[in-house]
Scaffold this active site. Sequence first.
Site, PDB file in Angstrom:
ATOM      1  N   PRO A  84      -6.787 -49.124  68.343  1.00  0.00           N
ATOM      2  CG  PRO A  84      -6.485 -50.404  70.274  1.00  0.00           C
ATOM      3  CD  PRO A  84      -7.483 -49.532  69.570  1.00  0.00           C
ATOM      4  N   GLY A 129      13.177 -41.125  65.497  1.00  0.00           N
ATOM      5  CA  GLY A 129      12.078 -41.946  64.966  1.00  0.00           C
ATOM      6  C   GLY A 129      10.758 -41.358  65.419  1.00  0.00           C
ATOM      7  CB  CYS A 148      -2.139 -41.741  65.070  1.00  0.00           C
ATOM      8  SG  CYS A 148      -3.508 -41.640  66.240  1.00  0.00           S
TER       9      CYS A 148
HETATM   10  P1  NAD Z   1      -7.800 -42.384  73.619  1.00  0.00           P
HETATM   11  O1  NAD Z   1      -7.365 -43.751  73.961  1.00  0.00           O
HETATM   12  O2  NAD Z   1      -7.096 -41.214  74.213  1.00  0.00           O
HETATM   13  O3  NAD Z   1      -9.350 -42.207  74.002  1.00  0.00           O
HETATM   14  C1  NAD Z   1     -10.338 -43.116  73.640  1.00  0.00           C
HETATM   15  C2  NAD Z   1     -11.363 -43.160  74.770  1.00  0.00           C
HETATM   16  O4  NAD Z   1     -12.478 -43.934  74.334  1.00  0.00           O
HETATM   17  C3  NAD Z   1     -10.865 -43.824  76.054  1.00  0.00           C
HETATM   18  O5  NAD Z   1     -10.998 -42.913  77.135  1.00  0.00           O
HETATM   19  C4  NAD Z   1     -11.765 -45.056  76.233  1.00  0.00           C
HETATM   20  O6  NAD Z   1     -12.081 -45.321  77.589  1.00  0.00           O
HETATM   21  C5  NAD Z   1     -13.004 -44.621  75.471  1.00  0.00           C
HETATM   22  N1  NAD Z   1     -13.851 -45.718  75.010  1.00  0.00           N
HETATM   23  C6  NAD Z   1     -13.492 -46.849  74.365  1.00  0.00           C
HETATM   24  N2  NAD Z   1     -14.573 -47.578  74.071  1.00  0.00           N
HETATM   25  C7  NAD Z   1     -15.643 -46.894  74.556  1.00  0.00           C
HETATM   26  C8  NAD Z   1     -17.037 -47.128  74.548  1.00  0.00           C
HETATM   27  N3  NAD Z   1     -17.557 -48.200  73.960  1.00  0.00           N
HETATM   28  N4  NAD Z   1     -17.838 -46.225  75.159  1.00  0.00           N
HETATM   29  C9  NAD Z   1     -17.337 -45.131  75.740  1.00  0.00           C
HETATM   30  N5  NAD Z   1     -16.017 -44.842  75.757  1.00  0.00           N
HETATM   31  C10 NAD Z   1     -15.183 -45.726  75.160  1.00  0.00           C
HETATM   32  O7  NAD Z   1      -7.787 -42.305  72.034  1.00  0.00           O
HETATM   33  P2  NAD Z   1      -7.513 -40.998  71.146  1.00  0.00           P
HETATM   34  O8  NAD Z   1      -6.067 -40.712  71.107  1.00  0.00           O
HETATM   35  O9  NAD Z   1      -8.472 -39.945  71.560  1.00  0.00           O
HETATM   36  O10 NAD Z   1      -7.904 -41.539  69.688  1.00  0.00           O
HETATM   37  C11 NAD Z   1      -9.249 -41.809  69.359  1.00  0.00           C
HETATM   38  C12 NAD Z   1      -9.328 -42.011  67.845  1.00  0.00           C
HETATM   39  O11 NAD Z   1      -8.971 -40.796  67.181  1.00  0.00           O
HETATM   40  C13 NAD Z   1      -8.386 -43.081  67.289  1.00  0.00           C
HETATM   41  O12 NAD Z   1      -9.024 -43.743  66.227  1.00  0.00           O
HETATM   42  C14 NAD Z   1      -7.216 -42.277  66.761  1.00  0.00           C
HETATM   43  O13 NAD Z   1      -6.566 -42.937  65.684  1.00  0.00           O
HETATM   44  C15 NAD Z   1      -7.889 -41.019  66.265  1.00  0.00           C
HETATM   45  N6  NAD Z   1      -7.039 -39.818  66.275  1.00  0.00           N
HETATM   46  C16 NAD Z   1      -6.235 -39.565  67.345  1.00  0.00           C
HETATM   47  C17 NAD Z   1      -5.471 -38.394  67.366  1.00  0.00           C
HETATM   48  C18 NAD Z   1      -4.552 -38.068  68.518  1.00  0.00           C
HETATM   49  O14 NAD Z   1      -3.835 -37.088  68.430  1.00  0.00           O
HETATM   50  N7  NAD Z   1      -4.528 -38.832  69.595  1.00  0.00           N
HETATM   51  C19 NAD Z   1      -5.569 -37.481  66.310  1.00  0.00           C
HETATM   52  C20 NAD Z   1      -6.424 -37.769  65.252  1.00  0.00           C
HETATM   53  C21 NAD Z   1      -7.158 -38.937  65.249  1.00  0.00           C
HETATM   54  C1  UGA Z   2      -0.151 -36.801  63.800  1.00  0.00           C
HETATM   55  C2  UGA Z   2      -0.560 -35.894  62.644  1.00  0.00           C
HETATM   56  O1  UGA Z   2       0.370 -34.810  62.555  1.00  0.00           O
HETATM   57  C3  UGA Z   2      -1.962 -35.353  62.853  1.00  0.00           C
HETATM   58  O2  UGA Z   2      -2.367 -34.584  61.731  1.00  0.00           O
HETATM   59  C4  UGA Z   2      -2.928 -36.527  63.034  1.00  0.00           C
HETATM   60  O3  UGA Z   2      -4.236 -36.064  63.280  1.00  0.00           O
HETATM   61  C5  UGA Z   2      -2.466 -37.375  64.207  1.00  0.00           C
HETATM   62  O4  UGA Z   2      -1.109 -37.847  63.949  1.00  0.00           O
HETATM   63  C6  UGA Z   2      -3.299 -38.588  64.410  1.00  0.00           C
HETATM   64  O5  UGA Z   2      -3.979 -39.047  63.514  1.00  0.00           O
HETATM   65  O6  UGA Z   2      -3.195 -39.076  65.539  1.00  0.00           O
HETATM   66  P1  UGA Z   2       0.807 -36.424  66.228  1.00  0.00           P
HETATM   67  O7  UGA Z   2       1.184 -37.856  66.150  1.00  0.00           O
HETATM   68  O8  UGA Z   2       0.084 -35.976  67.435  1.00  0.00           O
HETATM   69  O9  UGA Z   2      -0.099 -36.015  64.973  1.00  0.00           O
HETATM   70  O10 UGA Z   2       2.111 -35.513  66.136  1.00  0.00           O
HETATM   71  P2  UGA Z   2       3.138 -35.119  64.971  1.00  0.00           P
HETATM   72  O11 UGA Z   2       3.532 -33.725  65.208  1.00  0.00           O
HETATM   73  O12 UGA Z   2       2.652 -35.480  63.624  1.00  0.00           O
HETATM   74  O13 UGA Z   2       4.405 -36.017  65.340  1.00  0.00           O
HETATM   75  C7  UGA Z   2       4.375 -37.423  65.262  1.00  0.00           C
HETATM   76  C8  UGA Z   2       5.760 -37.963  65.544  1.00  0.00           C
HETATM   77  O14 UGA Z   2       6.670 -37.615  64.497  1.00  0.00           O
HETATM   78  C9  UGA Z   2       6.388 -37.411  66.829  1.00  0.00           C
HETATM   79  O15 UGA Z   2       7.122 -38.403  67.470  1.00  0.00           O
HETATM   80  C10 UGA Z   2       7.304 -36.315  66.314  1.00  0.00           C
HETATM   81  O16 UGA Z   2       8.356 -36.031  67.192  1.00  0.00           O
HETATM   82  C11 UGA Z   2       7.791 -36.932  65.036  1.00  0.00           C
HETATM   83  N1  UGA Z   2       8.234 -35.935  64.042  1.00  0.00           N
HETATM   84  C12 UGA Z   2       7.370 -34.980  63.608  1.00  0.00           C
HETATM   85  C13 UGA Z   2       9.515 -36.010  63.533  1.00  0.00           C
HETATM   86  O17 UGA Z   2      10.309 -36.882  63.905  1.00  0.00           O
HETATM   87  N2  UGA Z   2       9.904 -35.080  62.589  1.00  0.00           N
HETATM   88  C14 UGA Z   2       9.063 -34.122  62.139  1.00  0.00           C
HETATM   89  O18 UGA Z   2       9.483 -33.322  61.270  1.00  0.00           O
HETATM   90  C15 UGA Z   2       7.762 -34.063  62.664  1.00  0.00           C
END
Ligand code: NAD
Ligand code: UGA
Length: 523
Positions: free
Chosen positions: A100, A279, A284
């Site tokens: 974060p 918005g 992420c």
């Molecule tokens: P999340 O908060 O849902 O999950 C992270 C987990 O890691 C938590 O359950 C936490 O307890 C655990 N954790 C933290 N430190 C730890 C440790 N030292 N050992 C074991 N567990 C530990 O986060 P997320 O949404 O899964 O995102 C993870 C990463 O992936 C971030 O860098 C994010 O930017 C990236 N990412 C997220 C998404 C998404 O859609 N959420 C998509 C692509 C990339």
């Molecule tokens: C986004 C990317 O799309 C993923 O490829 C990436 O892996 C991920 O972030 C990440 O790194 O966490 P996500 O945030 O889950 O995925 O969802 P999106 O569909 O991209 O939407 C993000 C935000 O933009 C939402 O609030 C959505 O409502 C908004 N959005 C999306 C718009 O306002 N307009 C659009 O046309 C599309």
Amino acid sequence: MPGSIKNVCCIGAGFVGGPSGSVIALKNPDVEVSVVDLSEARIQAWKTDALPIYEPGLLDVVKAARDTDGSGRKPNLFFSTDVKSAIQKADIVFICVNTPTKTAGTGAGLAPNLAYFESATRMIAEYAENDKIVVEKSTVPCRTADSMREILAANGKPGLNFDILSNPEFLAEGTAVTDLLRPDRILIGSMLTESGLKAASALVDLYAAWVPRENILTMNVWSSELAKLAANALLAQRISSINALSALCEATGADVGEIAFAAGLDKRIGSRMLQASVGFGGSCFKKDVLNLTYMAETLHLPEVAEYWHSVVTINEWQKNRFTKRILQRLHNTLSDKKIAILGFAYKKNTSDTRESAAISVVQSLIAERAKVQIYDPQVSQGQVWEEMQIHGVPIEDVSKYVTVHRNAYEACAGAHAAVILTEWDEFCNKDSNPPRPAKREPKETKGNESSSSTDDDSAVEVGSGDLRRARRATLEEKNPRLDWTRISGLMQRPAFVFDGRRVIDAQKLEKLGFHVEQIGKAR
Ligand code: NAD
Ligand code: UGA
């Protein structure tokens, strides 16, 4: 050597680690996958049918790999808090922990907090008893692999070799399972040494179990790290661009839907991610654009930093602009007026509320002393309370001004306005956007929670047709489209609808007597 990976560990059982580990296990039945986390509660939930995250199609995937089903397939997906043994057994360790934005210290409000990432790296160094491939799956700043190498070398047992790969995740929430099953591309970055290339090749093989080889890209590790931030920044920038245009539309009488449609037909522009909204939210986009901004600042590239920061600035402005419009249309006072909020998740088909636009809107409404009545099909009262407090709204204000309801009718009772902040299908009244197109399939839901239609068709691969049809019927009964005539009867006069997601056919609602205000459209 194909198939050299026999044991996988994913550290972090969140939105990325849980689904990614599950799909790797599903598609590699001979590979054992352990998804580990420090949170006992999260791990316990992964062992049940009430998964800790709501994601269409996910339960089917998890069950297929985690449980014995009589098909002869041995379970190969395990959830545990025993991080040590999972690391020790693994050939490859994916770090999927949260990164974060920092809230204090140098770079606060911009730089990512890498404490969880570093702690996971240190655990690998401490516990590993043989060579490992260590994969950055979390989104991290460019050159993080350097820091990892230093930590692993300084803390690992003498003689051990750690190959570091970057393998960023591109799944979007709400469509995570489909995105994982049919990714646009898989990116694998490595050091261009013999050992680095061998490690990359082992990871290619793991993905090649279901992803066509031509969709698996290999490159140098720094490009791969930066490519992830670049992709999110470009996607967020498109949304800020269309949202900036939405303001021009409201001022001129143009319609942003028509603008996006016309522009999107140009193949060089394309139609996706051009949906104007209140918005963007989610954990992420903001974080990663700020991460890029901070990188540019620290690399003494202030013009680049300012350019990317403007993507976030426009997004904040869009949320404020929307709330100001509500205030203006409701005669410049919201004091004691009831405002129904339809949708609190940051997008449909997820229970995730991190950085949801709804948080800022509700915060501003509370500041105006409005009575806020919230309904979201996947978000509980506890979650709303927690988000508001994380964003600095005192608990006394939350309990005084906010109520959370079981359905939209309760939320709209006595309201002066209904404000649509998430594009859940049940809020949509457009003919052209039926809630469940025939080719899409219904998804498993969490516990007694409901679902709505989705772009996900992953269940095709893991569920039976009859079961899916039965589920679809149940889910549609649970979440039918709103009866806006009934809502009209429940609300104050004049009754306003503020559509922050453009899911409303305004003409239809105006026939029912509503005043409709939409993003990107003049009144
Ligand atoms: P999340 O908060 O849902 O999950 C992270 C987990 O890691 C938590 O359950 C936490 O307890 C655990 N954790 C933290 N430190 C730890 C440790 N030292 N050992 C074991 N567990 C530990 O986060 P997320 O949404 O899964 O995102 C993870 C990463 O992936 C971030 O860098 C994010 O930017 C990236 N990412 C997220 C998404 C998404 O859609 N959420 C998509 C692509 C990339
Ligand atoms: C986004 C990317 O799309 C993923 O490829 C990436 O892996 C991920 O972030 C990440 O790194 O966490 P996500 O945030 O889950 O995925 O969802 P999106 O569909 O991209 O939407 C993000 C935000 O933009 C939402 O609030 C959505 O409502 C908004 N959005 C999306 C718009 O306002 N307009 C659009 O046309 C599309």
